[in-house]
Write a protein that holds these residues in place. Structure first.
Motif: not given
Ligand SMILES: Nc1ncnc2c1ncn2[C@@H]1O[C@H](COP(=O)(O)OP(=O)(O)O)[C@@H](O)[C@H]1O
Ligand SMILES: [Mg+2]
Length: 371
Positions: A12-13, A33-38, A53, A59, A61, A63
């Motif tokens: 992810r990010n 959208a900072q990466g918490k759920t990731n 999800r 998706e 990997i 970007w």
């Molecule tokens: N494959 C990816 N590569 C890079 N960034 C990603 C990818 N998938 C999601 N993101 C980014 O991850 C962020 C969302 O992270 P998430 O953990 O859902 O946020 P939150 O902090 O709200 O839980 C978004 O900024 C999105 O653009």
């Protein structure tokens, strides 16, 4: 069990992230959208080799990269072991103890997690598919064999549906081939139904007392596993194969017309009853939340009964959705015995005495800092 370490590479990010966990409670805070759920998603993947999800592994990997890596170190009562999941353009490679597992079912369930995410709040009133998924996720972790049965079932179901669509109306319909498919499907269906019935029965027993307490002794909860046809009686398990045979025979014409398998565990559902009334139809939002929270807490106990280890609890943005009393009951329930990872936009929404003992990380654009 405990997750001692987590390492993400191009997931992810996160370009690169390494964390060690010594606390019972770890909190990830930060804006949207900072990466918490990731991070929770990565932990979930180590448990089930599948995201909660997305169905598209690619998706996840990062970007403009070609592969993502998630590594974890898990500690149980008896031993410590590494888990690794690599996602690449071709698929995924899962390693347990540094050894690649040819079957994912040999990887799944080494780490057990219970996830409580905002989507779960739809569990009662949302589509039946959500409720079946709930069963599949929990059963899959505690009974890896179940996952194989489910995969087989889905494969045969797909074949059968394809055949119905292609040949249902045609004269070269091969009745014998179709019967073989149906028999194979029924064999898997019976196994899946038995697993699910058994699971629901155990879960209800544990959920009822918790629910009673959470609803201030006022509501009585019942959960039923409901068959896809009124012609199926799941209390008569020894005749289930025959019942299904009869039902399929009876509905063959309709299946041919519609090009679809009409009955079976892929159409079954869970039914929630509060004080003898359907919670699906009549439950208030508060009552639904109480049921879902009871289920999650019961799952923790059930997992412990089944594996002699407490699972890891992942709370994604849900704690602030609960009122103070429910937050308090949840936290006192898990105490320090359940390692918990929690995400929240703002800590001030949490009224927790446990905050003092928590490790708090701040998440911003895929990097993590300690405030
Ligand atoms: N494959 C990816 N590569 C890079 N960034 C990603 C990818 N998938 C999601 N993101 C980014 O991850 C962020 C969302 O992270 P998430 O953990 O859902 O946020 P939150 O902090 O709200 O839980 C978004 O900024 C999105 O653009
Ligand atoms: Mg989130």
């Amino acid at each position: 069990m405990r997750l001692k370490r987590l390492e993400l590479t191009n997931f992810r990010n996160y370009a690169n992230l390494e964390l060690s966990f010594d606390h019972s409670l770890t909190i990830f805070t930060g804006e949207n959208a900072q990466g918490k759920t990731n991070i929770l998603e990565a932990i979930f993947l180590l448990s089930l080799a599948k995201s909660h999800r997305t169905n598209h592994d690619q998706e996840m990997i990062r970007w403009s990269n070609t592969e993502a890596m998630i590594k974890g170190e898990v500690e149980t009562k008896h031993y410590t072991f590494p888990l690794e999941l690599q996602l690449n353009k071709k698929g995924k490679i899962a390693k347990f103890n540094h050894l690649e597992q040819a079957k994912l079912s040999h990887f799944i369930g080494k780490l057990n997690v219970i996830l409580f995410a905002p989507e779960d709040l739809q569990l009662i009133k949302g589509s039946p598919a959500l409720r079946r998924r709930f069963l599949d996720v929990e059963l899959g972790q505690s009974h890896p064999v179940y996952l194989n049965e489910l995969l087989d079932y889905n494969r045969i179901l797909k074949q059968r549906n394809t055949y119905l669509k292609q040949f249902g109306q045609q004269s070269n319909f091969d009745a014998i081939y179709f019967e073989v498919l149906t028999e194979q499907l029924i064999e898997k269906a019976v196994n899946i139904i038995k697993y699910r019935l058994n699971f629901v029965e155990q879960l209800v027993k544990l959920a009822q007392p918790v629910h009673h307490r959470l609803s201030n002794q006022s509501d009585q909860l019942q959960i039923n596993y409901k068959s896809s046809s009124s012609r199926l009686d799941y209390t008569q398990l020894d005749t289930l194969t025959d019942q299904l045979m009869q039902l399929f025979k009876h509905s063959q014409k309709r299946e041919k017309d519609l090009g679809n398998t009409l009955y079976g565990p892929h159409r079954d559902d869970l039914e929630f009853i509060l004080n003898d009334k359907s919670a699906q139809l009549y439950g208030s939002q508060g009552q639904q939340r109480t049921i879902i929270l009871s289920l999650k807490l019961a799952e923790i106990d059930l997992m412990y009964q089944l594996t002699s280890e407490y699972p890891i609890l992942l709370l994604d943005d849900v704690l602030s959705e609960l009122d103070d009393q429910r937050q308090h009951i949840l936290m006192s329930y898990i105490e320090s015995k359940v390692q918990t990872f929690l995400t929240t936009a703002s800590i001030s929404g949490l009224k927790l005495a446990e905050l003092k003992q928590a490790k708090i990380y701040h998440v911003k654009k895929g990097t993590i800092s300690e405030p």
